[in-house]
Design a protein around this motif. Structure first.
Motif, PDB file in Angstrom:
ATOM      1  N   LYS A 159      41.553  86.150  78.345  1.00 35.12           N
ATOM      2  CA  LYS A 159      42.162  85.079  79.140  1.00 35.12           C
ATOM      3  C   LYS A 159      41.323  83.806  79.212  1.00 35.12           C
ATOM      4  O   LYS A 159      41.681  82.883  79.940  1.00 35.12           O
ATOM      5  CB  LYS A 159      42.516  85.578  80.556  1.00 35.12           C
ATOM      6  CG  LYS A 159      43.595  86.642  80.563  1.00 35.12           C
ATOM      7  CD  LYS A 159      43.998  87.040  81.971  1.00 35.12           C
ATOM      8  CE  LYS A 159      45.098  88.101  81.944  1.00 35.12           C
ATOM      9  NZ  LYS A 159      45.497  88.525  83.305  1.00 35.12           N
ATOM     10  N   TRP A 160      40.219  83.751  78.483  1.00 34.58           N
ATOM     11  CA  TRP A 160      39.524  82.472  78.332  1.00 34.58           C
ATOM     12  C   TRP A 160      40.301  81.648  77.331  1.00 34.58           C
ATOM     13  O   TRP A 160      40.677  82.148  76.258  1.00 34.58           O
ATOM     14  CB  TRP A 160      38.112  82.690  77.817  1.00 34.58           C
ATOM     15  CG  TRP A 160      37.071  82.888  78.864  1.00 34.58           C
ATOM     16  CD1 TRP A 160      37.248  83.408  80.111  1.00 34.58           C
ATOM     17  CD2 TRP A 160      35.671  82.603  78.733  1.00 34.58           C
ATOM     18  NE1 TRP A 160      36.056  83.465  80.772  1.00 34.58           N
ATOM     19  CE2 TRP A 160      35.060  82.977  79.955  1.00 34.58           C
ATOM     20  CE3 TRP A 160      34.889  82.075  77.717  1.00 34.58           C
ATOM     21  CZ2 TRP A 160      33.696  82.830  80.173  1.00 34.58           C
ATOM     22  CZ3 TRP A 160      33.519  81.925  77.932  1.00 34.58           C
ATOM     23  CH2 TRP A 160      32.937  82.303  79.153  1.00 34.58           C
ATOM     24  N   LEU A 161      40.529  80.395  77.636  1.00 39.02           N
ATOM     25  CA  LEU A 161      41.270  79.520  76.724  1.00 39.02           C
ATOM     26  C   LEU A 161      40.605  79.415  75.348  1.00 39.02           C
ATOM     27  O   LEU A 161      41.282  79.559  74.324  1.00 39.02           O
ATOM     28  CB  LEU A 161      41.438  78.138  77.354  1.00 39.02           C
ATOM     29  CG  LEU A 161      42.270  77.109  76.578  1.00 39.02           C
ATOM     30  CD1 LEU A 161      43.684  77.614  76.349  1.00 39.02           C
ATOM     31  CD2 LEU A 161      42.292  75.779  77.324  1.00 39.02           C
ATOM     32  N   ARG A 192      38.060  76.927  80.883  1.00 35.37           N
ATOM     33  CA  ARG A 192      38.235  78.348  80.546  1.00 35.37           C
ATOM     34  C   ARG A 192      39.706  78.753  80.555  1.00 35.37           C
ATOM     35  O   ARG A 192      40.092  79.689  79.853  1.00 35.37           O
ATOM     36  CB  ARG A 192      37.460  79.216  81.544  1.00 35.37           C
ATOM     37  CG  ARG A 192      35.967  79.007  81.514  1.00 35.37           C
ATOM     38  CD  ARG A 192      35.254  80.074  82.315  1.00 35.37           C
ATOM     39  NE  ARG A 192      33.829  79.764  82.461  1.00 35.37           N
ATOM     40  CZ  ARG A 192      32.922  80.625  82.890  1.00 35.37           C
ATOM     41  NH1 ARG A 192      33.289  81.853  83.205  1.00 35.37           N
ATOM     42  NH2 ARG A 192      31.659  80.270  83.010  1.00 35.37           N
ATOM     43  N   THR A 193      40.479  78.077  81.394  1.00 31.71           N
ATOM     44  CA  THR A 193      41.910  78.347  81.468  1.00 31.71           C
ATOM     45  C   THR A 193      42.646  77.046  81.187  1.00 31.71           C
ATOM     46  O   THR A 193      42.066  75.957  81.326  1.00 31.71           O
ATOM     47  CB  THR A 193      42.301  78.892  82.856  1.00 31.71           C
ATOM     48  OG1 THR A 193      41.912  77.938  83.860  1.00 31.71           O
ATOM     49  CG2 THR A 193      41.598  80.219  83.142  1.00 31.71           C
ATOM     50  N   LEU A 213      40.964  83.134  68.546  1.00 28.40           N
ATOM     51  CA  LEU A 213      41.612  84.332  68.020  1.00 28.40           C
ATOM     52  C   LEU A 213      42.918  83.970  67.314  1.00 28.40           C
ATOM     53  O   LEU A 213      43.229  84.513  66.243  1.00 28.40           O
ATOM     54  CB  LEU A 213      41.882  85.324  69.158  1.00 28.40           C
ATOM     55  CG  LEU A 213      42.610  86.620  68.780  1.00 28.40           C
ATOM     56  CD1 LEU A 213      41.829  87.392  67.719  1.00 28.40           C
ATOM     57  CD2 LEU A 213      42.846  87.481  70.021  1.00 28.40           C
ATOM     58  N   ALA A 214      43.678  83.047  67.882  1.00 25.86           N
ATOM     59  CA  ALA A 214      44.921  82.611  67.240  1.00 25.86           C
ATOM     60  C   ALA A 214      44.636  81.967  65.889  1.00 25.86           C
ATOM     61  O   ALA A 214      45.380  82.160  64.923  1.00 25.86           O
ATOM     62  CB  ALA A 214      45.675  81.643  68.150  1.00 25.86           C
ATOM     63  N   GLY A 215      43.547  81.211  65.800  1.00 23.58           N
ATOM     64  CA  GLY A 215      43.167  80.607  64.528  1.00 23.58           C
ATOM     65  C   GLY A 215      42.775  81.655  63.503  1.00 23.58           C
ATOM     66  O   GLY A 215      43.172  81.577  62.323  1.00 23.58           O
ATOM     67  N   TYR A 216      42.012  82.665  63.938  1.00 20.42           N
ATOM     68  CA  TYR A 216      41.623  83.749  63.026  1.00 20.42           C
ATOM     69  C   TYR A 216      42.860  84.455  62.467  1.00 20.42           C
ATOM     70  O   TYR A 216      42.979  84.671  61.257  1.00 20.42           O
ATOM     71  CB  TYR A 216      40.759  84.778  63.752  1.00 20.42           C
ATOM     72  CG  TYR A 216      39.454  84.284  64.310  1.00 20.42           C
ATOM     73  CD1 TYR A 216      38.751  83.243  63.705  1.00 20.42           C
ATOM     74  CD2 TYR A 216      38.901  84.858  65.453  1.00 20.42           C
ATOM     75  CE1 TYR A 216      37.544  82.798  64.230  1.00 20.42           C
ATOM     76  CE2 TYR A 216      37.697  84.426  65.970  1.00 20.42           C
ATOM     77  CZ  TYR A 216      37.017  83.398  65.367  1.00 20.42           C
ATOM     78  OH  TYR A 216      35.833  82.965  65.894  1.00 20.42           O
ATOM     79  N   THR A 217      43.760  84.835  63.356  1.00 19.35           N
ATOM     80  CA  THR A 217      44.921  85.605  62.921  1.00 19.35           C
ATOM     81  C   THR A 217      45.871  84.769  62.074  1.00 19.35           C
ATOM     82  O   THR A 217      46.549  85.302  61.189  1.00 19.35           O
ATOM     83  CB  THR A 217      45.665  86.192  64.134  1.00 19.35           C
ATOM     84  OG1 THR A 217      46.030  85.148  65.040  1.00 19.35           O
ATOM     85  CG2 THR A 217      44.790  87.186  64.880  1.00 19.35           C
ATOM     86  N   VAL A 240      34.907  91.130  74.647  1.00 22.35           N
ATOM     87  CA  VAL A 240      33.719  91.402  75.442  1.00 22.35           C
ATOM     88  C   VAL A 240      33.854  90.768  76.822  1.00 22.35           C
ATOM     89  O   VAL A 240      34.549  89.764  76.987  1.00 22.35           O
ATOM     90  CB  VAL A 240      32.450  90.858  74.745  1.00 22.35           C
ATOM     91  CG1 VAL A 240      32.283  91.480  73.365  1.00 22.35           C
ATOM     92  CG2 VAL A 240      32.483  89.340  74.644  1.00 22.35           C
ATOM     93  N   PRO A 241      33.192  91.346  77.841  1.00 21.07           N
ATOM     94  CA  PRO A 241      33.262  90.741  79.181  1.00 21.07           C
ATOM     95  C   PRO A 241      32.394  89.493  79.306  1.00 21.07           C
ATOM     96  O   PRO A 241      32.712  88.590  80.068  1.00 21.07           O
ATOM     97  CB  PRO A 241      32.753  91.863  80.102  1.00 21.07           C
ATOM     98  CG  PRO A 241      31.915  92.727  79.205  1.00 21.07           C
ATOM     99  CD  PRO A 241      32.529  92.661  77.848  1.00 21.07           C
TER     100      PRO A 241
END
Length: 231
Positions: free
Chosen positions: A83-85, A42-43, A91-95, A113-114
């Motif tokens: 903060k989940w890896l 996760r991290t 998200l970086a791939g999407y952007t 989302v939590p």
């Protein structure tokens, strides 16, 4: 859970899947000489911890490139927990793919989302679809959240993919059972498991590992939930 693993009778090593414990606890476990392999941390794992993951960034980039190729420019992103890896990498791939198309991500089109489940996907999608200038596509952190997005679209009377495209990630069973079936990114889950077992066996045999962090490729699976952007 982790501190007690070395004391458990008959347990010589472990495979940890999405462990919630911070890296410091993993280091302490390693320092006690207990062999283990982490699947999808996760991290960011410490550099000397053995870990197997999917290529989350590449998978996210493939997915968004597909959506952009269909003509979508106003894309809502339903991200995973902060903060989940995997969340950050996808998200970086999407952007990155949006940037390739000359589109700057709009802050109002991003929700985190939590917990990455159907209900939170539904709530985030409902917010995004309630915007005055709603997105023409929703890309979710995983398939469960994408199913929640399908529910939110149905409540607003939107057809998928005619009015709205929806995509997920993981390619779990629910992605094929959804109506329409979800466009998603397939993680090599079985291969990740086999790789983790192989690495653990090498650790138990005291072999030196050349690669400690292994990232396995993903595959874009196009199904019925994505289509051309509405005019």
């Amino acid at each position: 859970m982790l501190p007690g693993l070395p004391e458990r009778p008959g347990v010589a090593g472990a495979i940890l899947i999405l462990p919630p414990e911070p890296g410091e606890e993993l280091v302490r476990l390693r320092d006690r000489g207990f062999p283990f392999v982490v699947i999808d941390p996760r991290t960011p794992p410490p550099k000397d911890i053995v870990a197997v993951s999917a290529a989350h960034f590449a998978g996210g980039r493939k997915m968004m490139a597909h959506v952009v190729e269909l003509g979508h420019r106003r894309v809502g992103i339903i991200g995973g927990p902060v903060k989940w890896l995997p969340s950050e990498a996808r998200l970086a791939g999407y952007t990155a793919s949006l940037a390739d198309a000359g589109v700057l991500p709009a802050p109002e089109l991003l929700r985190h989302v939590p917990e990455p489940n159907i209900e939170h996907g539904y709530l985030a999608a409902r917010e995004l679809l309630g915007l005055p200038d709603r997105p023409t596509a929703l890309v979710a952190f995983n398939d469960k959240m994408a199913v929640g997005a399908l529910r939110a679209a149905a409540e607003r009377g939107l057809s998928v993919p005619g009015d709205l495209s929806v995509a997920g990630f993981d390619d779990i069973d629910i992605s094929r059972a959804a109506s329409p079936a979800l466009t998603t990114v397939r993680q090599p889950l079985e291969e990740m498991g086999r790789m983790a077992v192989t690495l653990l066996m090498r650790l138990l045999s005291r072999h030196t590992l050349e690669a400690l962090h292994v990232s396995l490729g993903t595959e874009l699976i196009v199904r019925g939930s994505t289509g051309p952007a509405p005019r």
